[in-house]
Design an enzyme around this catalytic site. Structure first.
Site, short mmCIF file in Angstrom:
data_model
loop_
_atom_site.label_atom_id
_atom_site.label_comp_id
_atom_site.label_asym_id
_atom_site.label_seq_id
_atom_site.Cartn_x
_atom_site.Cartn_y
_atom_site.Cartn_z
N SER A 127 0.84 -1.19 0.00
CA SER A 127 0.00 0.00 0.00
C SER A 127 0.88 1.24 0.00
O SER A 127 1.41 1.66 1.04
CB SER A 127 -0.91 -0.02 1.24
OG SER A 127 -1.66 1.17 1.34
N LYS A 147 -0.68 -2.19 -4.59
CA LYS A 147 -0.20 -3.25 -5.47
C LYS A 147 -0.34 -4.59 -4.75
O LYS A 147 -0.24 -4.64 -3.53
CB LYS A 147 1.27 -3.02 -5.83
CG LYS A 147 1.52 -1.94 -6.86
CD LYS A 147 1.49 -0.55 -6.30
CE LYS A 147 2.66 -0.23 -5.42
NZ LYS A 147 2.63 1.17 -4.89
N GLY A 153 10.98 3.47 6.41
CA GLY A 153 9.72 3.18 5.74
C GLY A 153 9.64 1.72 5.33
O GLY A 153 10.58 1.17 4.75
N ASP A 162 8.08 0.28 3.04
CA ASP A 162 8.22 0.05 1.59
C ASP A 162 9.69 -0.02 1.20
O ASP A 162 10.10 -0.87 0.39
CB ASP A 162 7.47 1.12 0.79
CG ASP A 162 7.88 2.54 1.16
OD1 ASP A 162 8.46 2.77 2.25
OD2 ASP A 162 7.60 3.46 0.35
#
Length: 242
Positions: free
Chosen positions: A7, A13, A97, A99
């Site tokens: 997210s 995705k 982070g 990600d």
């Protein structure tokens, strides 16, 4: 079966993996209320369901709600100190982070050489990983679209430019487009030079990767959805692979 969800700031995705290969990957805008429900409808109940979320708590709550019967399986991943051959040398590892953390894990699964891990999306992140799997640190800068919007919003006469790159721009639209691109490329190439390793490579992912790659003067491979690869490595570390 393993289902991974990434997210990001702009989109969600997903990937479905059977322990041997990706069976499906896709993406949707955060306000698409049907994408996750359709995913649940297409596939049997997974053994593991992992989420990397940087879009905030409201986005995480929406994802959980839209997963329906799968929601109790959801494991929201956090950045850590060590996983899947990567050691996190951030001053506060948990503040990295998630990600970026997952992209580093995905990169390590693809190569054991020193590499620059670039995520070119809403923001551009540029992270350095040495040959021993040490995350050395990285950069964050506005992505290309954010840079263009900042010029349009915060200046009196500059447009939201849709120009083309040129080494010698001769109109304002091209000057903005070229300046934004050169800023992205320059940050990436400077970070790559600091790796100082002859075998180093740049792994480039994210929605703007295809725009940047042809202009980079360094060894570079476009690798879509690196965070999904990292989530898969976490699942495998937890013993979920067949």
């Amino acid at each position: 079966m393993i289902v991974c969800l990434d997210s990001g700031n702009s989109r969600l995705k997903w990937g479905v993996h059977d322990g041997h290969a990706w069976l499906e990957q896709g993406a949707a805008e955060h306000d698409d209320a049907t994408a996750l429900a359709a995913l649940v409808g297409r596939w049997p109940r997974p053994r593991h369901l992992l989420l990397a979320n940087v879009a905030g708590t409201a986005a995480a709550a929406r994802i959980r709600e839209r997963l329906g019967a799968w929601a109790p399986l959801l494991q929201e991943i956090r950045s850590g100190e060590c996983c899947a051959g990567v050691t996190n040398h951030y001053r506060q590892p948990e503040r990295l982070g998630v990600d970026r953390w997952c992209a580093l894990l995905g990169a390590r699964a693809r190569t054991k050489t020193p590499c620059l891990v670039v995520m070119a999306g809403t923001a551009t992140t540029i992270d350095s990983l040495d040959g021993d799997g040490n995350f050395l640190g990285g950069l964050i800068l506005p992505g290309s679209d954010l840079m263009r919007r900042a010029l349009a919003n915060d200046t009196a006469d500059l447009p939201l430019a849709c120009g083309d790159w040129s080494a010698t721009p001769r109109c304002t639209e091209d000057a903005i487009a070229s300046g934004v691109l050169e800023a992205q490329l320059g940050a990436i190439e400077r970070a790559f030079a600091r790796l100082a390793a002859s075998a180093a490579i740049c792994l480039l992912s994210g929605g703007n990767a295809g725009v940047l790659r042809p202009h980079l003067g360094i060894p570079c491979i476009e690798t879509p959805n690196l965070p999904l690869d990292g989530l898969l490595r976490i699942a495998q570390e937890r013993g979920s692979a067949p």
